[in-house]
Enzyme design. Structure first.
Site, mmCIF file in Angstrom:
data_model
loop_
_atom_site.group_PDB
_atom_site.id
_atom_site.type_symbol
_atom_site.label_atom_id
_atom_site.label_comp_id
_atom_site.label_asym_id
_atom_site.label_seq_id
_atom_site.Cartn_x
_atom_site.Cartn_y
_atom_site.Cartn_z
ATOM 1 N N ASN A 66 -9.769 5.132 8.233
ATOM 2 C CA ASN A 66 -9.638 3.765 8.765
ATOM 3 C C ASN A 66 -8.589 2.941 8.024
ATOM 4 O OD1 ASN A 66 -11.199 3.689 6.411
ATOM 5 N ND2 ASN A 66 -12.198 1.797 7.018
ATOM 6 N N ARG A 100 -15.644 6.186 4.638
ATOM 7 C CA ARG A 100 -16.823 5.916 3.812
ATOM 8 C C ARG A 100 -17.963 5.422 4.700
ATOM 9 N NH1 ARG A 100 -15.658 2.495 -1.473
ATOM 10 N NH2 ARG A 100 -14.402 1.157 -0.118
ATOM 11 N N LYS A 113 -5.697 -4.937 7.626
ATOM 12 C CA LYS A 113 -4.515 -5.282 6.834
ATOM 13 C C LYS A 113 -4.331 -6.794 6.826
ATOM 14 C CE LYS A 113 -2.151 -2.683 5.403
ATOM 15 N NZ LYS A 113 -2.269 -2.188 4.032
ATOM 16 N N TYR A 145 2.362 0.378 -11.207
ATOM 17 C CA TYR A 145 3.099 1.059 -10.139
ATOM 18 C C TYR A 145 4.417 1.548 -10.704
ATOM 19 C CZ TYR A 145 4.077 2.039 -5.221
ATOM 20 O OH TYR A 145 4.314 2.674 -4.025
ATOM 21 N N TRP A 203 5.479 10.378 -1.189
ATOM 22 C CA TRP A 203 5.749 8.968 -1.505
ATOM 23 C C TRP A 203 6.891 8.508 -0.619
ATOM 24 C CZ3 TRP A 203 8.092 6.701 -6.622
ATOM 25 C CH2 TRP A 203 7.821 5.331 -6.679
ATOM 26 N N VAL A 261 -2.651 3.540 7.148
ATOM 27 C CA VAL A 261 -1.981 4.838 7.299
ATOM 28 C C VAL A 261 -2.831 5.739 8.197
ATOM 29 C CG1 VAL A 261 -1.174 6.927 6.130
ATOM 30 C CG2 VAL A 261 -0.883 4.718 5.017
ATOM 31 N N TYR A 275 -1.430 11.124 -0.799
ATOM 32 C CA TYR A 275 -0.524 9.972 -0.751
ATOM 33 C C TYR A 275 -1.154 8.710 -1.302
ATOM 34 C CZ TYR A 275 -3.052 8.343 3.391
ATOM 35 O OH TYR A 275 -4.029 7.898 4.246
HETATM 36 P P1 NDP Z 1 -5.489 -0.181 3.686
HETATM 37 O O1 NDP Z 1 -5.755 -1.369 2.843
HETATM 38 O O2 NDP Z 1 -5.176 -0.338 5.125
HETATM 39 O O3 NDP Z 1 -6.754 0.790 3.605
HETATM 40 C C1 NDP Z 1 -7.388 1.089 2.407
HETATM 41 C C2 NDP Z 1 -8.254 2.318 2.627
HETATM 42 O O4 NDP Z 1 -8.815 2.733 1.403
HETATM 43 C C3 NDP Z 1 -9.391 2.108 3.596
HETATM 44 O O5 NDP Z 1 -9.578 3.287 4.336
HETATM 45 C C4 NDP Z 1 -10.560 1.873 2.661
HETATM 46 O O6 NDP Z 1 -11.775 2.261 3.239
HETATM 47 C C5 NDP Z 1 -10.230 2.813 1.537
HETATM 48 N N1 NDP Z 1 -10.828 2.439 0.259
HETATM 49 C C6 NDP Z 1 -10.734 1.242 -0.368
HETATM 50 N N2 NDP Z 1 -11.374 1.287 -1.552
HETATM 51 C C7 NDP Z 1 -11.881 2.542 -1.655
HETATM 52 C C8 NDP Z 1 -12.669 3.217 -2.644
HETATM 53 N N3 NDP Z 1 -13.042 2.602 -3.777
HETATM 54 N N4 NDP Z 1 -13.004 4.495 -2.417
HETATM 55 C C9 NDP Z 1 -12.640 5.134 -1.287
HETATM 56 N N5 NDP Z 1 -11.903 4.554 -0.324
HETATM 57 C C10 NDP Z 1 -11.541 3.274 -0.501
HETATM 58 O O7 NDP Z 1 -4.387 0.645 2.927
HETATM 59 P P2 NDP Z 1 -3.065 1.379 3.383
HETATM 60 O O8 NDP Z 1 -3.304 2.205 4.582
HETATM 61 O O9 NDP Z 1 -1.977 0.404 3.389
HETATM 62 O O10 NDP Z 1 -2.882 2.338 2.133
HETATM 63 C C11 NDP Z 1 -3.849 3.333 1.845
HETATM 64 C C12 NDP Z 1 -3.456 4.081 0.586
HETATM 65 O O11 NDP Z 1 -2.263 4.773 0.833
HETATM 66 C C13 NDP Z 1 -3.184 3.200 -0.624
HETATM 67 O O12 NDP Z 1 -3.583 3.900 -1.774
HETATM 68 C C14 NDP Z 1 -1.681 3.051 -0.600
HETATM 69 O O13 NDP Z 1 -1.145 2.746 -1.858
HETATM 70 C C15 NDP Z 1 -1.305 4.429 -0.136
HETATM 71 N N6 NDP Z 1 -0.007 4.517 0.502
HETATM 72 C C16 NDP Z 1 0.845 5.426 -0.007
HETATM 73 C C17 NDP Z 1 2.072 5.617 0.549
HETATM 74 C C18 NDP Z 1 2.948 6.663 -0.004
HETATM 75 O O14 NDP Z 1 4.101 6.746 0.369
HETATM 76 N N7 NDP Z 1 2.444 7.495 -0.898
HETATM 77 C C19 NDP Z 1 2.545 4.799 1.660
HETATM 78 C C20 NDP Z 1 1.525 3.926 2.211
HETATM 79 C C21 NDP Z 1 0.299 3.770 1.608
HETATM 80 P P3 NDP Z 1 -13.084 1.309 3.274
HETATM 81 O O15 NDP Z 1 -13.022 0.598 4.584
HETATM 82 O O16 NDP Z 1 -14.167 2.305 3.181
HETATM 83 O O17 NDP Z 1 -12.994 0.378 2.094
#
Ligand code: NDP
Length: 352
Positions: free
Chosen positions: A167, A190, A347, A55, A288, A170, A262
């Site tokens: 889902n 997915r 979460k 990160y 970000w 975010v 994002y």
């Molecule tokens: P969550 O843990 O709530 O959700 C994760 C999401 O990613 C789910 O929709 C999940 O879907 C999906 N996912 C997990 N693994 C995979 C995969 N291999 N391929 C495709 N989809 C997948 O996460 P957050 O909402 O907290 O964060 C989501 C993303 O946004 C992260 O990458 C996080 O780092 C990023 N983020 C970025 C921010 C920014 O400022 N740029 C701020 C906040 C978050 P499933 O149910 O299908 O597994």
């Protein structure tokens, strides 16, 4: 004397292997510091990436107590805490105030902290309609959703937004804030065996349409989405996932649309057909929230928090789907490992 505990690390690696439980004597109050007691902190994907050393923000290594001889980083970046003591010279916080972290990288997987009041940001209100879980998860996900819906394109009532990772926490916030603002959403998720449950959950939350990633690229889906949006193709696409899902989604944007990345949950690169740039003039951006907070004033941040808390108070923005993590070493290690593994139950939030 307060004995505090924290989940810490001193080297990068797989969370369960590098995270350690640490008990220590909390440094005492000084005239310019405050003491807080943490109430709840989530485990976010970025927290896991940070422990893995993948990160852009590096952890702060510090001595947590005068008795410590080693520099340690506390895991976690987000959480809500309550002020339990304030130094004589502190003006801006008082005992009983609830605060979130002022900066990314603070370390929120701990029971207590002592520090200058500038480490913390007062939450706009103590509204009892806003739950501890909502407060603990307010700064990252709802704020990201809020900014992305506001800052890239001027949207009018009834306009469509398309997003993948629909889902994710975010994604859920995007669905709810969009609905509150009179916008419609097409949400890509997915596929999974119990997809109907997920469709139902997201629709109840306010999603206009839910589409699976497998269907997104199909001809029938193109016709279907066309029948929904008519001539007003979405002008904003929010990309949480990358890879094929992102490419397929970009094709649905209308002329001059904005595509905002994002997240990169699939860990696959973005591949974009040149035609989207040449013939449709679509722009591709990143967002970000940590950078946003860094380059904006405290007042701008407070104003956003007020708006977000307002939506929460009105019942328009609820808790993300969540599960509780117990505050003990083993539970933390397994939960943090699970933090980016996908198909999760919501979460993960530690309640102290
Ligand atoms: P969550 O843990 O709530 O959700 C994760 C999401 O990613 C789910 O929709 C999940 O879907 C999906 N996912 C997990 N693994 C995979 C995969 N291999 N391929 C495709 N989809 C997948 O996460 P957050 O909402 O907290 O964060 C989501 C993303 O946004 C992260 O990458 C996080 O780092 C990023 N983020 C970025 C921010 C920014 O400022 N740029 C701020 C906040 C978050 P499933 O149910 O299908 O597994």
């Amino acid at each position: 004397d307060i004995t505090a505990s924290a989940v810490v690390y001193s080297e990068y690696g797989q969370p369960s292997q590098v995270l350690k439980w640490h008990s220590y004597r909390l440094p005492g109050l000084t005239p310019t510091t405050v003491q807080v007691k943490f109430l709840a902190s989530p485990i976010n994907p970025a927290d896991v990436n940070m422990i893995q050393g993948a990160y852009p923000i590096k952890p702060t290594y510090q001595k947590l107590s005068l008795d410590d001889d080693k520099l340690l980083a506390v895991g976690g970046n987000e959480g809500v805490a309550q002020v339990i003591a304030v130094g004589d010279q502190v003006q801006d916080l008082k005992v009983g105030d609830q605060v979130v972290m002022a900066n990314t990288g603070y370390g929120t997987w701990r029971t207590h902290a002592t520090g200058p009041s500038s480490d913390f940001q007062l939450l706009p209100s103590n509204d009892k309609n806003v739950s501890m879980i909502q407060k603990a998860t307010i700064t990252v996900n709802p704020c990201t959703a809020y900014r992305m819906l506001k800052d890239f394109v001027k949207l009018n009532q009834g306009d469509y937004v398309i997003q993948n990772g629909g889902n994710s926490a975010v994604g859920q916030a995007v669905i709810e804030i969009a609905k509150a603002w009179g916008l419609k959403t097409i949400n890509v998720v997915r596929n999974r065996p119990d997809i109907d449950n997920l469709r139902k959950e997201l629709t109840e939350l306010g999603a206009t349409h839910v589409v699976t990633d497998e269907d997104l690229g199909k001809h029938e889906t193109r016709a279907l989405i066309k029948s929904w949006v008519g001539n007003s193709k979405p002008l904003l696409g929010l990309n949480c996932v990358g890879g094929k899902s992102a490419t397929d989604m970009a094709r649905y944007l209308g002329e001059n649309g904005q595509f905002v990345t994002y997240g990169a949950m699939s860990r696959k690169p973005l591949s974009l057909p040149a035609s989207l740039l040449i013939f449709k003039n679509i722009s591709f951006h990143g967002f970000w929230v940590s950078k946003w907070a860094e380059v904006h004033s405290k007042e701008d941040r407070y104003q956003m928090l007020e708006d977000v808390v307002g939506l929460m108070s009105q019942g328009k923005l609820g808790e993300p789907k969540w599960t509780q993590v117990k505050w003990d070493e083993e539970s933390m290690k397994t939960s943090v490992d699970r933090g980016i593994s996908g198909f999760a139950g919501g979460k993960q939030v530690v309640i102290f």
